[in-house]
Design an enzyme around this catalytic site. Sequence first.
Site, PDB file in Angstrom:
ATOM      1  CG  HIS A 258      22.678 -66.840  61.091  1.00 18.73           C
ATOM      2  ND1 HIS A 258      23.964 -66.689  60.630  1.00 18.73           N
ATOM      3  CD2 HIS A 258      22.048 -67.621  60.175  1.00 18.73           C
ATOM      4  CE1 HIS A 258      24.109 -67.335  59.488  1.00 18.73           C
ATOM      5  NE2 HIS A 258      22.962 -67.923  59.188  1.00 18.73           N
ATOM      6  NE  ARG A 273      22.432 -67.507  52.703  1.00 16.30           N
ATOM      7  CZ  ARG A 273      23.001 -68.520  53.339  1.00 16.30           C
ATOM      8  NH1 ARG A 273      22.450 -69.008  54.437  1.00 16.30           N
ATOM      9  NH2 ARG A 273      24.096 -69.060  52.899  1.00 16.30           N
TER      10      ARG A 273
HETATM   11  C1  SIN Z   1      16.725 -67.562  58.312  1.00 20.91           C
HETATM   12  O1  SIN Z   1      16.015 -68.217  57.550  1.00 20.91           O
HETATM   13  O2  SIN Z   1      16.251 -66.748  59.103  1.00 20.91           O
HETATM   14  C2  SIN Z   1      18.217 -67.735  58.263  1.00 20.91           C
HETATM   15  C3  SIN Z   1      18.569 -68.948  57.528  1.00 20.91           C
HETATM   16  C4  SIN Z   1      20.067 -69.126  57.345  1.00 20.91           C
HETATM   17  O3  SIN Z   1      20.615 -68.609  56.383  1.00 20.91           O
HETATM   18  O4  SIN Z   1      20.681 -69.770  58.193  1.00 20.91           O
END
Ligand code: SIN
Length: 285
Positions: A258, A273
Amino acid sequence: MSLHIQPIAGVGAEIQGVDLRRELSNAEFATIRDAFAQHGVIFFRDQAIDEQQHIAFARRWAPININRFFSAHPRFPEIALVSKERGQQNNIGGGWHTDHSYDQIPAMGSILVARELPPEGGNTLFASMYAAHDALSQGMREMLSRLKAVHSARHIFGEGPDTYYKQTDAGNDRIGNAKAAEALQDVVHPVIITHPLSGKQALYVNPAFTIRFEGWTAEESKPLLNQLYAHCMRPDFVHEFVWRDGSIAFWDNRSTWHFARNDYHGHRREMHRITVEGEPLTGTA
Ligand code: SIN
């Protein structure tokens, strides 16, 4: 509306017809777990979950891995804050990566809940490492299946003056505990793994944490790693997720990468998160 899995071109699936504020039945959970294993990232829309419901959903999957590097939510240590302030230039996760490949047993994945979004921008891109694997030639797959790669977090989170978070303002007071990164040992994982839930093969190297192939120098490793990285970023393996209030993404660290776009300067973005533990990784042999 009953539970519905809507696959997305590139990578992932949207899960419709579920309210994550309530406890899922075993049948619902099994369907969602299968979608997660098969598609690599699952998305939910219009969810109004609070922090405790976020934690309860995460615990349904596996024990929670408390983040060693990101600041925690002031009342819920299980929740890591992934935030960028108005005056900040750099963000967290603004390069292609998969989390926790520097751990002996990498975390299964993370459940990211949008809490404050910029008026536009701040999308997150995901890439399928199943698709990246499957599109390699048989000869390349055979060669890679005999290789292992070394992963490390020290150059990103560590104490040295030129680590990523020391060189940028992405850290500020939101990233800490560099000593934890210094204490981490380099770990070795197969370059092609058999996914512990789906049994499918995935390419398991990433630009942030893979430092070389085992038995090769970093310099020798670079050309092949860069070739693989360019391959993994092919647009047909990628989906760009546009966040809205109430959106949730739950990605699998073993089968996806990601990348959080950093294109909303002057605006605040805050995400919550929770990361959940994974299973030991095995190769294809
Ligand atoms: C995000 O902020 O969209 C993802 C960030 C990550 O955990 O890398």
